[in-house]
Design an enzyme around this catalytic site. Structure first.
Site, mmCIF file in Angstrom:
data_model
loop_
_atom_site.group_PDB
_atom_site.id
_atom_site.type_symbol
_atom_site.label_atom_id
_atom_site.label_comp_id
_atom_site.label_asym_id
_atom_site.label_seq_id
_atom_site.Cartn_x
_atom_site.Cartn_y
_atom_site.Cartn_z
ATOM 1 N N HIS A 121 -8.948 3.520 -2.382
ATOM 2 C CA HIS A 121 -7.522 3.268 -2.127
ATOM 3 C C HIS A 121 -6.921 2.487 -3.299
ATOM 4 O O HIS A 121 -6.845 1.267 -3.268
ATOM 5 C CB HIS A 121 -7.424 2.476 -0.822
ATOM 6 C CG HIS A 121 -6.070 2.025 -0.410
ATOM 7 N ND1 HIS A 121 -4.891 2.589 -0.878
ATOM 8 C CD2 HIS A 121 -5.686 1.036 0.458
ATOM 9 C CE1 HIS A 121 -3.862 1.967 -0.326
ATOM 10 N NE2 HIS A 121 -4.323 1.025 0.481
ATOM 11 N N CYS A 144 0.796 -1.228 0.000
ATOM 12 C CA CYS A 144 0.000 0.000 0.000
ATOM 13 C C CYS A 144 0.830 1.281 0.000
ATOM 14 O O CYS A 144 0.312 2.349 -0.315
ATOM 15 C CB CYS A 144 -0.933 0.026 1.212
ATOM 16 S SG CYS A 144 -2.158 -1.288 1.196
ATOM 17 N N CYS A 146 -0.170 2.431 6.627
ATOM 18 C CA CYS A 146 0.091 1.069 7.063
ATOM 19 C C CYS A 146 0.370 0.226 5.826
ATOM 20 O O CYS A 146 -0.017 0.595 4.712
ATOM 21 C CB CYS A 146 -1.093 0.501 7.837
ATOM 22 S SG CYS A 146 -2.638 0.393 6.887
#
Length: 403
Positions: free
Chosen positions: A359, A91, A389
């Site tokens: 996202h 991510c 994160c």
């Protein structure tokens, strides 16, 4: 050491990551090329203007495989003498692209870079590349592997966050995102995606649900309870790792977790000489970068230790920061960050986040850096932190400072 400045940052709108999403017919390469072209045109870049294009994308298979960064350069209007580097830190890939580029500039390895990323989650499904930590039993057993949704619920259980708190954060994210779009806060950074005939396909984030309220979220079933409590029983794995917990509280669902979307973002980073050559004014300097490894089972707590690290490494305090972008992978991630640092929620994700707008894995890190910069300028503030994160237990952070 040479300073690394941000000269420009832009992104595409985020389209719903499914077959009826506005961007579904756009390939990862084409969306990347459109983003690179927009950055080139806005800054009048010619020839070998940048040393490299560092491009994050997480699921590096099929159309997103084969060093997508280089393919995107060749598909764009950039000079073919510019190479490309595809990277994957899950991510945080888009942020890591920016951080790598900044540190290359600081170290003198080139005057300028384009950094960012892309993810077409509706075309290349998350997890379709496989992952040893999940599918290799010898690794999965040793690390007490559980899926990310279970990890988010472990955070809620460990740190005492309730379903109502998570849902309230989600409602506020939707409200802030809708308000930001209404006020035109994204206007200078969001480019319109057009088809081959120049007709607009998408000009604003498509995933948003501004009418979301506590009642509508309260009707949603927890997304990860079944995989936790039934076969393969990931709750049992978690309780082996954390025996002090009696049970896992499953509070996350589609409404308080990040949305699956398509999107891309790019940041132009360079030294002072680069700006002078192209007549560009720096908007901010990248003051510091950091990354860290964390517990791979609870997995998503990385923003806390990486923020502690970046502050300690640079002799700073949390009070030195004016605004925060903490990626809303799941509501509990942001709640934990606010709890750990006693940060005013009014300063965190002030224009909404990934719960509201989605996202796009490989792009989000670059997106939130750009969003942070825009808001620092709008409020005439000085310093901000962006952090995410990361799967498998990691965290990444960037501190930017206006100039």
């Amino acid at each position: 050491m040479t300073e690394a400045y941000i000269y420009d940052a832009l992104r595409t709108p985020r389209g719903k990551g499914r077959k009826d999403g506005a961007l579904h017919e756009v390939t990862s390469v084409r969306l990347s090329a459109l983003t690179l072209n927009a950055l080139k045109e806005r800054n009048n870049l010619e020839g070998h203007a940048v040393e490299d294009v560092i491009w994050g994308n997480v699921t590096q298979v099929m159309e997103q495989g084969g060093c997508l960064a280089r393919t995107a350069v060749l598909a764009s209007d950039l000079d073919q003498s510019i190479p490309g580097l595809a990277i994957n830190r899950f991510c945080a890939s888009g942020m890591e692209a920016v951080n790598l580029a900044a540190n290359q500039v600081k170290g003198g390895a080139g005057d300028a870079y384009i950094a960012g990323g892309v993810e077409m989650m509706g075309r290349v499904a998350m997890g379709s590349d496989g992952a040893a930590i999940a599918v290799d039993p010898s690794v999965a057993m040793e690390t007490y592997f559980v899926p990310q949704g279970i990890s988010a619920d472990i955070i809620a259980t460990e740190y005492g966050f309730t379903r109502d708190q998570a849902d309230a954060l989600a409602v506020e994210s939707q409200r802030r995102a809708a308000e930001a779009w209404k006020d035109g806060r994204f206007d200078k950074s969001v480019i319109t995606v057009r088809d081959q005939n120049g007709l607009p396909i998408l000009d604003r984030d498509e995933y948003m649900r501004p009418g979301t309220d506590m009642q509508s979220l309260g009707a949603l079933t927890p997304s990860f309870q079944m995989m936790g409590e039934q076969m393969p029983g990931f709750d049992k794995v978690a309780l082996l790792k954390y025996p002090h917990l009696e049970r896992i509280s499953h509070i996350h669902h589609a409404g308080n977790s990040s949305g699956i979307v398509d999107g891309a973002a790019a940041v132009l980073i360079g030294n002072k000489a680069f700006g002078e050559k192209y007549g560009l004014k720096p908007r901010a300097r990248i003051r510091a970068t950091a990354k860290i490894g964390t517990d791979p089972t609870i997995m998503l707590t990385g923003p806390v230790p990486v923020t502690e690290k970046i502050l300690a490494d640079n002799g700073m305090k949390i009070s030195d920061l004016d605004l925060f972008e903490v990626n809303e992978a799941f509501a509990s991630v942001v709640l934990r960050f606010q709890q750990a640092f006693d940060v005013d929620p009014a300063l965190v994700n002030v224009n909404g986040g990934s719960i509201a707008m989605g996202h796009p894995l490989g792009a989000t890190g670059a997106i939130i850096i750009g969003t942070l910069l825009d808001e620092l300028e709008r409020r005439d503030l000085e310093t901000g932190l962006a952090t995410l994160c990361i799967a498998s237990g990691m965290g990444a952070a960037t501190i930017i400072e206006r100039v």
